[in-house]
Design a protein around this motif. Structure first.
Motif, mmCIF file in Angstrom:
data_model
loop_
_atom_site.group_PDB
_atom_site.id
_atom_site.type_symbol
_atom_site.label_atom_id
_atom_site.label_comp_id
_atom_site.label_asym_id
_atom_site.label_seq_id
_atom_site.Cartn_x
_atom_site.Cartn_y
_atom_site.Cartn_z
ATOM 1 N N GLU A 13 0.835 -1.207 0.000
ATOM 2 C CA GLU A 13 0.000 0.000 0.000
ATOM 3 C C GLU A 13 0.869 1.256 0.000
ATOM 4 O O GLU A 13 0.592 2.195 -0.749
ATOM 5 N N ARG A 14 1.906 1.284 0.825
ATOM 6 C CA ARG A 14 2.788 2.451 0.875
ATOM 7 C C ARG A 14 3.501 2.657 -0.463
ATOM 8 O O ARG A 14 3.616 3.782 -0.945
ATOM 9 N N LEU A 15 3.984 1.559 -1.040
ATOM 10 C CA LEU A 15 4.660 1.661 -2.329
ATOM 11 C C LEU A 15 3.705 2.159 -3.418
ATOM 12 O O LEU A 15 4.082 2.978 -4.257
ATOM 13 N N LEU A 16 2.477 1.687 -3.395
ATOM 14 C CA LEU A 16 1.497 2.145 -4.385
ATOM 15 C C LEU A 16 1.134 3.609 -4.157
ATOM 16 O O LEU A 16 0.945 4.360 -5.118
ATOM 17 N N ASP A 17 1.037 4.015 -2.896
ATOM 18 C CA ASP A 17 0.789 5.430 -2.606
ATOM 19 C C ASP A 17 1.930 6.302 -3.140
ATOM 20 O O ASP A 17 1.695 7.360 -3.724
ATOM 21 N N LEU A 18 3.167 5.845 -2.950
ATOM 22 C CA LEU A 18 4.318 6.582 -3.475
ATOM 23 C C LEU A 18 4.307 6.597 -5.004
ATOM 24 O O LEU A 18 4.618 7.623 -5.627
ATOM 25 N N LEU A 19 3.940 5.479 -5.611
ATOM 26 C CA LEU A 19 3.862 5.416 -7.071
ATOM 27 C C LEU A 19 2.808 6.383 -7.601
ATOM 28 O O LEU A 19 3.058 7.128 -8.550
ATOM 29 N N VAL A 20 1.645 6.407 -6.973
ATOM 30 C CA VAL A 20 0.587 7.322 -7.402
ATOM 31 C C VAL A 20 1.043 8.771 -7.228
ATOM 32 O O VAL A 20 0.837 9.606 -8.120
ATOM 33 N N ALA A 21 1.691 9.076 -6.113
ATOM 34 C CA ALA A 21 2.198 10.436 -5.894
ATOM 35 C C ALA A 21 3.225 10.812 -6.961
ATOM 36 O O ALA A 21 3.201 11.934 -7.497
ATOM 37 N N ALA A 22 4.123 9.894 -7.289
ATOM 38 C CA ALA A 22 5.130 10.163 -8.315
ATOM 39 C C ALA A 22 4.482 10.348 -9.688
ATOM 40 O O ALA A 22 4.881 11.233 -10.456
ATOM 41 N N LEU A 23 3.482 9.534 -10.000
ATOM 42 C CA LEU A 23 2.796 9.664 -11.290
ATOM 43 C C LEU A 23 2.056 10.991 -11.399
ATOM 44 O O LEU A 23 2.117 11.659 -12.436
ATOM 45 N N VAL A 24 1.383 11.378 -10.332
ATOM 46 C CA VAL A 24 0.662 12.661 -10.345
ATOM 47 C C VAL A 24 1.654 13.813 -10.463
ATOM 48 O O VAL A 24 1.442 14.743 -11.247
#
Length: 169
Positions: A13-24
């Motif tokens: 979940e944390r990694l996906l949150d970081l991925l979404v933040a990086a993509l945005v």
């Protein structure tokens, strides 16, 4: 064992949150640079719209997997709320198994898209056409993992994460 699974899930979940933040962040930077390029000064980035499209595809597919994880999939539950608990559980398990089968089928065919797109350069960029297909494939894998975890929680009698319901007017 359950603690390890819970820890692993929180890490994902944390990694996906970081991925979404990086993509945005990447999407905002590319769109802003495109605006600067058009109205202020010419920047050396060719085809920023192509990069923005790929990032948007990644956001869409990763967002779908996260929505499934949180139980935010769209569903009409007009009849479900009036059914006995055992029937609701059966339908929920059947629904999740069906979604897992569909995600597996899409992932199977999505991998073929990755293979085909690997050798095709996206016009005006240095990336291949495989990148959007990788997003589809990764999303399907994540969706299957999240559905499997939801299914395990359901069958063990543990609470399953549910998104807040929005009632239609």
């Amino acid at each position: 064992m359950i603690d390890r699974i819970d820890h692993a899930l929180r890490l994902v979940e944390r990694l996906l949150d970081l991925l979404v933040a990086a993509l945005v962040t990447g999407l905002v930077v590319i769109v802003a640079s495109s605006l600067v390029d058009r109205h202020v000064v010419t920047l050396p980035m060719p085809a920023p719209d192509q990069y923005a499209r790929v990032l948007l595809v990644w956001l869409t597919f990763i967002g779908f997997a996260l929505a499934v994880k949180n139980g935010a999939n769209i569903r009409v539950d007009l009849i479900d709320s009036r059914l006995p608990r055992a029937v609701r559980l059966f339908l929920e398990v059947l629904f999740e198994l069906t979604m897992m089968a569909l995600a597996a089928l899409i992932a199977w065919h999505g991998w073929r898209l990755v293979e085909i797109g690997r050798d095709q350069e996206r016009l005006g960029t240095v990336i291949s056409e495989a990148w959007p297909a990788i997003a589809l494939f990764a999303s399907c894998l994540l969706t299957m993992v999240f559905l499997g975890l939801r299914l395990a929680l359901r069958l063990s009698g543990r609470p399953v994460p549910q998104a807040s319901h929005v009632e239609a007017d």
